[in-house]
Motif scaffolding. Structure first.
Motif, PDB file in Angstrom:
ATOM      1  N   GLY A  35       0.839  -1.195   0.000  1.00 19.25           N
ATOM      2  CA  GLY A  35       0.000   0.000   0.000  1.00 19.25           C
ATOM      3  C   GLY A  35       0.872   1.243   0.000  1.00 19.25           C
ATOM      4  O   GLY A  35       1.974   1.249   0.550  1.00 19.25           O
ATOM      5  N   VAL A  36       0.375   2.307  -0.626  1.00 19.22           N
ATOM      6  CA  VAL A  36       1.012   3.623  -0.589  1.00 19.22           C
ATOM      7  C   VAL A  36       0.004   4.583   0.022  1.00 19.22           C
ATOM      8  O   VAL A  36      -1.136   4.667  -0.441  1.00 19.22           O
ATOM      9  N   THR A  37       0.406   5.301   1.053  1.00 18.12           N
ATOM     10  CA  THR A  37      -0.564   6.129   1.756  1.00 18.12           C
ATOM     11  C   THR A  37      -0.822   7.454   1.061  1.00 18.12           C
ATOM     12  O   THR A  37       0.016   7.962   0.314  1.00 18.12           O
ATOM     13  N   GLN A  38      -1.981   8.009   1.361  1.00 22.19           N
ATOM     14  CA  GLN A  38      -2.247   9.402   1.053  1.00 22.19           C
ATOM     15  C   GLN A  38      -1.235  10.240   1.826  1.00 22.19           C
ATOM     16  O   GLN A  38      -0.690   9.797   2.844  1.00 22.19           O
ATOM     17  N   LEU A  39      -0.947  11.440   1.352  1.00 19.11           N
ATOM     18  CA  LEU A  39       0.009  12.286   2.052  1.00 19.11           C
ATOM     19  C   LEU A  39      -0.494  12.612   3.455  1.00 19.11           C
ATOM     20  O   LEU A  39      -1.692  12.665   3.723  1.00 19.11           O
ATOM     21  N   PHE A  40       0.440  12.787   4.357  1.00 16.74           N
ATOM     22  CA  PHE A  40       0.118  13.133   5.742  1.00 16.74           C
ATOM     23  C   PHE A  40       1.271  13.942   6.328  1.00 16.74           C
ATOM     24  O   PHE A  40       2.404  13.917   5.826  1.00 16.74           O
ATOM     25  N   TYR A  41       0.962  14.671   7.395  1.00 18.00           N
ATOM     26  CA  TYR A  41       1.984  15.475   8.076  1.00 18.00           C
ATOM     27  C   TYR A  41       2.187  15.040   9.526  1.00 18.00           C
ATOM     28  O   TYR A  41       3.097  15.530  10.192  1.00 18.00           O
ATOM     29  N   ASP A  42       1.345  14.143   9.986  1.00 20.45           N
ATOM     30  CA  ASP A  42       1.417  13.654  11.355  1.00 20.45           C
ATOM     31  C   ASP A  42       1.881  12.196  11.325  1.00 20.45           C
ATOM     32  O   ASP A  42       1.116  11.300  10.983  1.00 20.45           O
ATOM     33  N   ASN A  43       3.133  11.957  11.685  1.00 24.06           N
ATOM     34  CA  ASN A  43       3.655  10.593  11.641  1.00 24.06           C
ATOM     35  C   ASN A  43       2.905   9.642  12.559  1.00 24.06           C
ATOM     36  O   ASN A  43       2.816   8.447  12.296  1.00 24.06           O
ATOM     37  N   GLU A  44       2.367  10.175  13.660  1.00 21.46           N
ATOM     38  CA  GLU A  44       1.611   9.316  14.570  1.00 21.46           C
ATOM     39  C   GLU A  44       0.396   8.711  13.876  1.00 21.46           C
ATOM     40  O   GLU A  44       0.008   7.582  14.158  1.00 21.46           O
ATOM     41  N   ALA A  45      -0.211   9.476  12.965  1.00 20.08           N
ATOM     42  CA  ALA A  45      -1.345   8.948  12.208  1.00 20.08           C
ATOM     43  C   ALA A  45      -0.907   7.749  11.370  1.00 20.08           C
ATOM     44  O   ALA A  45      -1.626   6.746  11.270  1.00 20.08           O
ATOM     45  N   TYR A  46       0.272   7.845  10.776  1.00 19.17           N
ATOM     46  CA  TYR A  46       0.804   6.728   9.974  1.00 19.17           C
ATOM     47  C   TYR A  46       1.116   5.521  10.853  1.00 19.17           C
ATOM     48  O   TYR A  46       0.721   4.392  10.536  1.00 19.17           O
ATOM     49  N   PHE A  47       1.821   5.751  11.966  1.00 20.63           N
ATOM     50  CA  PHE A  47       2.188   4.642  12.841  1.00 20.63           C
ATOM     51  C   PHE A  47       0.944   3.935  13.383  1.00 20.63           C
ATOM     52  O   PHE A  47       0.894   2.698  13.437  1.00 20.63           O
ATOM     53  N   ASN A  48      -0.051   4.706  13.768  1.00 25.91           N
ATOM     54  CA  ASN A  48      -1.297   4.116  14.279  1.00 25.91           C
ATOM     55  C   ASN A  48      -2.003   3.307  13.192  1.00 25.91           C
ATOM     56  O   ASN A  48      -2.550   2.228  13.461  1.00 25.91           O
ATOM     57  N   PHE A  49      -1.988   3.831  11.982  1.00 24.09           N
ATOM     58  CA  PHE A  49      -2.631   3.134  10.876  1.00 24.09           C
ATOM     59  C   PHE A  49      -1.939   1.803  10.590  1.00 24.09           C
ATOM     60  O   PHE A  49      -2.598   0.774  10.388  1.00 24.09           O
ATOM     61  N   VAL A  50      -0.631   1.807  10.574  1.00 24.26           N
ATOM     62  CA  VAL A  50       0.124   0.574  10.325  1.00 24.26           C
ATOM     63  C   VAL A  50      -0.186  -0.465  11.401  1.00 24.26           C
ATOM     64  O   VAL A  50      -0.396  -1.653  11.102  1.00 24.26           O
ATOM     65  N   ASN A  51      -0.252  -0.036  12.636  1.00 25.46           N
ATOM     66  CA  ASN A  51      -0.562  -0.963  13.733  1.00 25.46           C
ATOM     67  C   ASN A  51      -1.962  -1.546  13.582  1.00 25.46           C
ATOM     68  O   ASN A  51      -2.182  -2.747  13.804  1.00 25.46           O
ATOM     69  N   LYS A  52      -2.928  -0.696  13.216  1.00 25.18           N
ATOM     70  CA  LYS A  52      -4.293  -1.178  13.021  1.00 25.18           C
ATOM     71  C   LYS A  52      -4.378  -2.139  11.831  1.00 25.18           C
ATOM     72  O   LYS A  52      -5.116  -3.133  11.873  1.00 25.18           O
ATOM     73  N   ALA A  53      -3.621  -1.844  10.784  1.00 20.77           N
ATOM     74  CA  ALA A  53      -3.613  -2.714   9.612  1.00 20.77           C
ATOM     75  C   ALA A  53      -3.058  -4.092   9.968  1.00 20.77           C
ATOM     76  O   ALA A  53      -3.625  -5.132   9.581  1.00 20.77           O
ATOM     77  N   LYS A  54      -1.978  -4.132  10.731  1.00 20.79           N
ATOM     78  CA  LYS A  54      -1.406  -5.412  11.141  1.00 20.79           C
ATOM     79  C   LYS A  54      -2.390  -6.184  12.015  1.00 20.79           C
ATOM     80  O   LYS A  54      -2.527  -7.411  11.876  1.00 20.79           O
ATOM     81  N   ALA A  55      -3.069  -5.471  12.911  1.00 19.49           N
ATOM     82  CA  ALA A  55      -4.052  -6.127  13.774  1.00 19.49           C
ATOM     83  C   ALA A  55      -5.211  -6.701  12.970  1.00 19.49           C
ATOM     84  O   ALA A  55      -5.840  -7.678  13.384  1.00 19.49           O
TER      85      ALA A  55
END
Length: 255
Positions: A145-165
């Motif tokens: 997957g390639v994400t939409q642009l973001f400026y908050d890295n925490e949003a990315y890290f949280n998303f990756v964790n939720k995806a793995k779960a």
């Protein structure tokens, strides 16, 4: 009176640009293949041309809705969803044309990735359903997957964790786009539905000129990328539109 959208292209298309880059610089290219703007037959021609040129990696996208439309309207004879486009590519990889006719000389199959959204796609009812759609695309054969642009890295890290779960075990590549103009401080969050974290917002409101906005965009982008790299991201996808110089500077500082 019915309105009819007219598309007029006066520049090289996907195949020409991808082939030129690959031939000139001898680096792998990943052309973006859209539902929007293409019929199923045109997509098949596109796949044939790319395969003939030895281009095997794709990014599969639905495409944005037109500004004048309240919701996405597919091109007549085209696909409505990314998963529909995936099914056509999967069938092509299996050696079958659209009408079921066997491909006599099969080339190497395509591999492909899809889009995902750390802060939710604008059309998704909620983040959970958006994640389900991402998993659906992965289950249909997408390899990353390639994400939409973001400026908050925490949003990315949280998303990756939720995806793995949720059982999504593919690389998720962060998408980064530095703002380069004062006007983009207002338009980018609105257009791409992404949030400015508090620290960035406080600095953004201080910008009075394009030069100040560009400098802040580079500074924030460098910090973002360094943190992402420290967390072991698979790679970084840069959105270069209107930000080529800024991205070149970011790349110089992080690599």
């Amino acid at each position: 009176m019915l309105m009819q959208r007219s598309r007029l292209r006066r520049r090289p298309g996907t195949v020409a640009v991808a082939a030129a880059i690959q031939n000139e610089y001898h680096i792998p290219v990943v052309p973006h293949i859209l539902c929007s703007g293409f019929t199923r037959e045109e997509t098949e021609y596109l796949l044939l041309d790319l395969q003939f040129l030895g281009i095997e990696n794709l990014l599969i996208l639905r495409g944005d809705k037109a500004k004048e439309d309240a919701y996405f309207k597919p091109t007549p004879g085209g696909h409505t969803h990314t998963t529909d486009l995936q099914e056509q590519i999967n069938q092509f990889n299996e050696g079958l044309f659209l009408d079921g006719t066997p491909i006599k000389v099969k080339g190497r199959p395509f591999s492909y990735g899809v889009a995902c959204y750390p802060e939710k796609h604008e059309e998704a009812l909620n983040a959970e359903m958006d994640l389900e759609w991402f998993k659906h695309k992965i289950d249909h054969g997408a390899e990353y997957g390639v994400t939409q642009l973001f400026y908050d890295n925490e949003a990315y890290f949280n998303f990756v964790n939720k995806a793995k779960a949720a059982g999504i075990n593919v690389p998720i590549i962060p998408g980064i786009k530095p703002f380069a103009k004062l006007s983009q401080l207002q338009t980018v969050p609105k257009t791409f539905h992404c949030n400015f974290p508090e620290a960035l917002a406080k600095e953004a409101v201080k910008c009075k000129t394009d030069e100040e906005a560009k400098a802040l965009g580079i500074e924030w982008g460098v910090a973002q990328c360094k943190e992402l790299i420290q967390h072991g991201v698979p790679s970084i996808h840069f959105y270069t539109v209107s930000a080529v110089e800024s991205i070149a500077e970011i790349a110089r500082q992080i690599y």
